[in-house]
Design a protein around this motif. Sequence first.
Motif, mmCIF file in Angstrom:
data_model
loop_
_atom_site.group_PDB
_atom_site.id
_atom_site.type_symbol
_atom_site.label_atom_id
_atom_site.label_comp_id
_atom_site.label_asym_id
_atom_site.label_seq_id
_atom_site.Cartn_x
_atom_site.Cartn_y
_atom_site.Cartn_z
ATOM 1 N N ILE A 103 27.306 47.565 83.334
ATOM 2 C CA ILE A 103 25.854 47.652 83.558
ATOM 3 C C ILE A 103 25.216 46.383 82.982
ATOM 4 O O ILE A 103 24.845 46.330 81.810
ATOM 5 N N LYS A 104 25.107 45.355 83.804
ATOM 6 C CA LYS A 104 24.719 44.030 83.318
ATOM 7 C C LYS A 104 23.217 43.913 83.043
ATOM 8 O O LYS A 104 22.804 43.187 82.139
ATOM 9 N N ARG A 105 22.372 44.574 83.811
ATOM 10 C CA ARG A 105 20.926 44.399 83.640
ATOM 11 C C ARG A 105 20.403 45.113 82.386
ATOM 12 O O ARG A 105 19.280 44.880 81.969
ATOM 13 N N GLU B 289 14.687 50.430 83.163
ATOM 14 C CA GLU B 289 15.169 50.189 81.805
ATOM 15 C C GLU B 289 14.117 49.548 80.899
ATOM 16 O O GLU B 289 14.063 49.832 79.690
ATOM 17 N N LEU B 290 13.250 48.683 81.433
ATOM 18 C CA LEU B 290 12.264 48.002 80.590
ATOM 19 C C LEU B 290 11.149 48.950 80.168
ATOM 20 O O LEU B 290 10.714 48.929 79.009
ATOM 21 N N PRO C 115 14.260 37.147 76.016
ATOM 22 C CA PRO C 115 12.975 36.639 76.536
ATOM 23 C C PRO C 115 12.390 37.485 77.664
ATOM 24 O O PRO C 115 11.177 37.589 77.805
ATOM 25 N N LYS C 116 13.257 38.112 78.465
ATOM 26 C CA LYS C 116 12.733 38.857 79.620
ATOM 27 C C LYS C 116 11.902 40.060 79.188
ATOM 28 O O LYS C 116 11.033 40.507 79.928
ATOM 29 N N LEU C 117 12.167 40.581 77.969
ATOM 30 C CA LEU C 117 11.384 41.728 77.516
ATOM 31 C C LEU C 117 9.964 41.300 77.175
ATOM 32 O O LEU C 117 8.990 41.979 77.537
ATOM 33 N N ILE D 40 7.382 43.605 69.660
ATOM 34 C CA ILE D 40 8.815 43.360 69.470
ATOM 35 C C ILE D 40 9.163 43.338 67.980
ATOM 36 O O ILE D 40 10.154 43.937 67.539
ATOM 37 N N GLN D 41 8.333 42.665 67.195
ATOM 38 C CA GLN D 41 8.581 42.604 65.747
ATOM 39 C C GLN D 41 8.477 43.988 65.111
ATOM 40 O O GLN D 41 9.280 44.355 64.243
ATOM 41 N N GLN D 42 7.464 44.764 65.544
ATOM 42 C CA GLN D 42 7.305 46.124 65.017
ATOM 43 C C GLN D 42 8.496 46.989 65.403
ATOM 44 O O GLN D 42 8.984 47.802 64.599
ATOM 45 N N ALA D 43 8.964 46.843 66.645
ATOM 46 C CA ALA D 43 10.102 47.638 67.103
ATOM 47 C C ALA D 43 11.355 47.313 66.290
ATOM 48 O O ALA D 43 12.097 48.217 65.871
#
Length: 611
Positions: free
Chosen positions: A296-298, A369-370, A419-421, A440-443
Amino acid sequence: MFQSVWVNAFIIGMISACSMPLGSLTSLVWSPKNRALAFLVAFGGGALLAALVIDLVGSATEKGHFLELVVGSILGSLFFTLVNKLVNDSGGFLRKPSTILNYFTAQEERRLNDRLSRLKQMQFFRDMSSPLLLQIAKILLTVEYPKGTILYRQNDPSESLYLLKKGKVDLLDPPTNSTPLMSLNANDGFEQGAFLTGCPLQSLATATQDCELEILPRAAFEQLLETSPELLEITAQALQQKEIKDYLQQRHGFSLSQVQEWVGLAIDILRRERKIYPAINLTQNQEDFLHLARQIKRFPIFSYLPQADLIAIADRLVYNRYPNGYVFFQPQDLGDRLYILHQGEVQIVYPSHLQKAPLLLTSGDPLGELSFVTGASHTVTAIATTEVGVWTIRKQDFEALLQQSPDLAQNTKTFLEEPKLQEYLQTRQNLESTQALEWIQQALASMNGGKLIPSATVMFSHNKEHNNAPLSIWLGLLMDSIPEALTIGAHLASAPISPSLLAGVLIANYPEALSSSVGMKKQGFSIPKILVMWTSIMIITGLLSALGSVIFANAPEALISFLESMAAGAMLTVIAETMLPEAYVKGSSIVGISTLLGFLVIVIIGSLDVK
């Protein structure tokens, strides 16, 4: 003479508060270690405590104003506590680390009490002992869902017991064109039958209002079964109740003999293995998933997992087949489940960018997924273009797996840093670059602390709710300085200010401003805004001191003692509730000696004044 008194009071008030902007300026060039900050805060607390004892409490007792001292100090403490709560509830708790600590500690205590109250309303929990109920209350997960969210669908695994905290939820019956089965309101619990029998859910649950649920995961429940004979016996008794027999017969078509056979087997396995034995097993197609998982690459979080972790994930999956034209999700649907395509094709359509060519997904591709990992709403439509076979994993099951597997957690953190996130959050969820980076930092920080990934949608909706936080923080800072300002003014109305009182307030204000400024910088406040806040507090302190000297110029000594006692009660509450707890959290054993040193410095200053 009258003019010189209030001018003098204004100047002295400004002097007492000048250490506030000085403390905020210090934060520009120095971010003290926790122990250094703890020493300064405790030192300031000790200094202020000595000043209150010598100049306010001592003054009232010398004059024989004991009643004024007792009543005034109690009223001052109560008044401060009430106003402090109002300000904190509006976002003012963000003004310093100690108030943040107090706020969340109180919130957690209230949350536990609320959970205990809700649990007691469900038959299954009603006769449990208080210690066991408290254990269960602590393992509940809180989840928020906006109106229109589908909480679960027919044939989803019954891995959780639900308690509705706020809002409304409707249970619908899919086989009868979603006929309403039940409308649930705050404090209702549901799906107890499915939870205790391990059967797949037979209803569809949808939020008809914004709602907040508390969820008891089966994995956490079974961990308690391992260590609690009381919970084991209560569960065994529940399996023999008429409600369970009726549930299996009415919702799953069991015959009476099938029910009796399952109950006997389930109780035997419960006592031997401390597990819920499912009355119906779900289709999972685990072997095929184990062969496909590393491809599952993506969404490559499964690629390098140990086989044991992959098996644990496979145990949580549900496998279904869907016809051509089936819509998995569309814009505004909550990303509460991850789909992994086994067979067939699914097309991703971009409704807001129709000129963009649809994306075709095939075997081994994930869907959504995102949105799933960020907790955001979907922005695209996913539709089957052939008959498809799909694995599904729900958000709450994924979160439980993250808690159990360090490797899965590390792979997820790596994915969060891709980066894509950040690009997804900016281009598809319309967040500013700073907001995307902040999430992102909080996560990552949340996962490093062993907690769940925060929902991007919920996080920024909370930020909007507290868009008045800067004003509330400023009001909180002002509220902390009002008692000392009025005290200085009232004191000057009848006598010169004592060096010990002035020194105590001056010393206490510096670490308070330094600590708060460091905290506000972490909250995202700009340096100019912090300086303006503290400078304005200094000026207002001077004005309030002048006002106090005018109002109480001809006041009786008993009234002055009463007002000073109120201020002393308020400031003692500040020391006890904010300064010393903050210092102890940051410095632990250093607090005692630093508080004593601050106290002794003011005692020495007071003795020099007497001489």
